[in-house]
Design a protein around this motif. Structure first.
Motif, mmCIF file in Angstrom:
data_model
loop_
_atom_site.group_PDB
_atom_site.id
_atom_site.type_symbol
_atom_site.label_atom_id
_atom_site.label_comp_id
_atom_site.label_asym_id
_atom_site.label_seq_id
_atom_site.Cartn_x
_atom_site.Cartn_y
_atom_site.Cartn_z
ATOM 1 N N MET A 1 0.970 -1.333 -0.138
ATOM 2 C CA MET A 1 -0.233 0.279 -0.014
ATOM 3 C C MET A 1 0.606 1.708 -0.236
ATOM 4 O O MET A 1 0.501 2.056 0.024
ATOM 5 N N GLU A 2 1.923 1.236 0.280
ATOM 6 C CA GLU A 2 2.622 2.306 -0.031
ATOM 7 C C GLU A 2 2.948 2.809 -1.306
ATOM 8 O O GLU A 2 2.929 4.164 -1.383
ATOM 9 N N CYS A 3 3.428 1.498 -2.570
ATOM 10 C CA CYS A 3 2.791 2.358 -4.147
ATOM 11 C C CYS A 3 1.595 2.467 -4.281
ATOM 12 O O CYS A 3 0.958 3.006 -5.366
ATOM 13 N N HIS A 4 0.728 1.431 -3.466
ATOM 14 C CA HIS A 4 -0.509 1.183 -3.759
ATOM 15 C C HIS A 4 -1.890 2.543 -3.495
ATOM 16 O O HIS A 4 -2.499 2.580 -4.360
ATOM 17 N N SER A 5 -1.306 3.392 -2.725
ATOM 18 C CA SER A 5 -1.939 4.066 -2.498
ATOM 19 C C SER A 5 -1.391 5.606 -2.613
ATOM 20 O O SER A 5 -0.544 6.112 -3.268
ATOM 21 N N PRO A 6 -2.916 6.194 -3.125
ATOM 22 C CA PRO A 6 -2.482 8.332 -3.768
ATOM 23 C C PRO A 6 -0.641 9.255 -2.515
ATOM 24 O O PRO A 6 -0.904 8.542 -1.803
ATOM 25 N N LEU A 7 -0.060 9.347 -3.301
ATOM 26 C CA LEU A 7 0.623 10.697 -2.209
ATOM 27 C C LEU A 7 -0.271 11.720 -2.995
ATOM 28 O O LEU A 7 -0.651 12.446 -3.228
ATOM 29 N N VAL A 8 -0.494 12.895 -1.517
ATOM 30 C CA VAL A 8 -0.988 13.730 -1.608
ATOM 31 C C VAL A 8 -0.087 14.569 -1.004
ATOM 32 O O VAL A 8 0.122 14.741 -0.208
ATOM 33 N N ASN A 9 0.505 15.710 -1.846
ATOM 34 C CA ASN A 9 1.725 16.543 -1.138
ATOM 35 C C ASN A 9 2.971 15.853 -0.173
ATOM 36 O O ASN A 9 2.833 16.561 0.469
ATOM 37 N N GLY A 10 3.705 14.979 -0.957
ATOM 38 C CA GLY A 10 4.713 14.550 -0.537
ATOM 39 C C GLY A 10 3.678 13.592 0.743
ATOM 40 O O GLY A 10 4.429 12.496 1.241
ATOM 41 N N ASN B 1 -7.929 6.419 1.351
ATOM 42 C CA ASN B 1 -7.960 5.874 0.274
ATOM 43 C C ASN B 1 -6.609 5.073 -0.322
ATOM 44 O O ASN B 1 -6.235 4.468 -1.459
ATOM 45 N N LEU B 2 -6.854 4.099 0.178
ATOM 46 C CA LEU B 2 -5.640 2.833 0.368
ATOM 47 C C LEU B 2 -6.333 2.020 -0.720
ATOM 48 O O LEU B 2 -7.256 1.829 -0.471
ATOM 49 N N GLY B 3 -5.377 2.047 -1.337
ATOM 50 C CA GLY B 3 -5.397 0.747 -2.316
ATOM 51 C C GLY B 3 -5.337 1.889 -3.976
ATOM 52 O O GLY B 3 -5.088 0.827 -4.693
ATOM 53 N N LYS B 4 -6.089 2.378 -4.198
ATOM 54 C CA LYS B 4 -6.814 3.159 -5.304
ATOM 55 C C LYS B 4 -5.329 3.101 -6.240
ATOM 56 O O LYS B 4 -5.624 3.752 -7.066
ATOM 57 N N GLY B 5 -4.876 3.828 -5.581
ATOM 58 C CA GLY B 5 -3.207 3.492 -6.826
ATOM 59 C C GLY B 5 -3.110 5.077 -7.313
ATOM 60 O O GLY B 5 -3.395 6.088 -6.509
ATOM 61 N N GLY B 6 -2.455 5.151 -8.516
ATOM 62 C CA GLY B 6 -2.241 6.778 -8.612
ATOM 63 C C GLY B 6 -0.848 6.974 -8.305
ATOM 64 O O GLY B 6 -0.725 8.313 -9.546
ATOM 65 N N GLN B 7 -0.119 6.592 -7.733
ATOM 66 C CA GLN B 7 1.617 6.941 -7.685
ATOM 67 C C GLN B 7 2.649 6.755 -9.029
ATOM 68 O O GLN B 7 2.140 6.035 -9.465
#
Ligand code: HEC
Ligand code: HEC
Length: 280
Positions: free
Chosen positions: A183-192, A198-204
């Motif tokens: 989930m470190e890779c598969h959750s979105p990053l917002v302002n770093g 949004n666990l698992g939502k992806g987008g990184q």
């Protein structure tokens, strides 16, 4: 005699082989499969293939972020350029709290926020394995920090797991997905910072020699996520890097390492992923 052997074989099959393993063997299995430590800590040769003759002696990539510039450290037992001078407690503190023996912090690229959940036996096994690999001399560029380091893990991952959880596929899957920092890779990053709401939502985005890979939605959403995929399709994505339509997925996800997971562990990962709340 025959009956005894059958019983033992059944017990090994049930436990995924765990009972016959030494700590070093268990650590080898974890480090070189679900944990993917080498994905960031092992140098690569031509074509991006891991150089296992120098395993864990320092990763090839540099993370040059607004708040830090770091490379994957040499974590072999070399006394000068690796962690050969560290005690077991020092290694565990770095793994779970992100602090070196000299007090300097680790950049949260190192997924220490995902390692607080480690069962004591598994953490001991990882340390035993790290101490068993050949010492390799390799000075890695010293880290540069431009602000204080911070980081966090997903909800429910801030405390040690309970060995009894391992008997339930969903709880065991949650444990594995956490130590595997999926989930470190598969959750979105917002302002770093990770948006674990949004666990698992992806987008990184992950840039590299492969161009740009964007982490996918792995929630149970039936259209946007993997809710409508079969177990076999999910496992082929994780262990072979294949999309539902069979086309190849890009790095840096460590498909070849996940391929070494036992069927039992893979089933548990799938069982947990099916419970991740759907996100659009
Ligand atoms: C996503 C990439 C990534 C993964 C996966 C990863 N690490 Fe790291 N690790 C790093 C980076 C980058 C650093 C250096 C951070 C810094 O200098 O601030 C680091 C630092 C460390 C350190 C501190 C070493 C030193 O000399 O300062 C240890 C110990 C360590 N990692 C062990 C591990 C182990 C064991 C695993 C697997 C359980 C692992 N790491 C998985 C990226 C990663
Ligand atoms: C280092 C970052 C990283 C880690 C760790 C990681 N993934 Fe991925 N994953 C990605 C990226 C990026 C993609 C998309 C690649 C592409 O589209 O070419 C992906 C794709 C996938 C897919 C395919 C989804 C689709 O719609 O095609 C699945 C399933 C998946 N990951 C599950 C997992 C699981 C489970 C774990 C932990 C065991 C995990 N990932 C760990 C980065 C990562």
């Amino acid at each position: 005699m025959v009956r005894w052997m059958l019983g033992l074989a059944a017990a090994i099959a049930l436990s995924g082989g765990a009972i016959a393993q030494t700590a070093v063997q268990r650590g080898d299995y974890l480090v070189n499969s679900i944990l993917t430590c080498g994905n960031c800590h092992t140098p690569r040769g031509p074509g991006g293939v891991f150089d296992m003759s120098r395993q864990l002696s320092g990763g090839p990539q540099t993370w040059d972020e607004p708040t830090f510039k770091v490379k994957g450290s040499n974590i072999t037992p070399d006394k000068d350029s690796g962690i050969g001078g560290w005690s077991d407690a020092d290694i565990k503190k770095a793994l779970q709290q992100g602090v070196r023996p000299n007090g300097t912090p680790l950049a949260p690229i190192m997924p220490f926020n995902f390692y607080k959940i480690f069962l004591s036996a598994d953490l001991d096994a990882v340390v035993a394995y790290l101490k068993s690999v050949p010492a390799v001399k390799n000075e890695v560029m010293p880290p540069i920090y431009k602000t204080a380091m911070q980081g966090e893990g997903p909800p429910g991952t801030d405390k040690q797991a309970n060995p009894a959880d391992m008997n339930d596929p969903v709880n065991r899957g949650f444990y594995l997905v956490t130590i595997g920092h999926c989930m470190e890779c598969h959750s979105p990053l917002v302002n770093g910072r990770h948006d674990f709401g949004n666990l698992g939502k992806g987008g990184q985005e992950f840039k590299g020699p492969w161009g740009v890979a964007v982490s996918r939605n792995i929630t149970s959403h039936r259209e946007k996520g993997i809710g409508a995929w079969t177990d076999a399709e999910i496992k082929a994505a994780i262990t072979q890097g294949k999309r539902k339509d069979g086309s190849p997925l890009k790095p840096p996800m460590g498909y070849g390492l996940y391929a070494k997971m036992t069927d039992g562990d893979l089933d548990a990962v799938v069982a947990y992923l099916r419970t991740v709340p759907p996100k659009e």
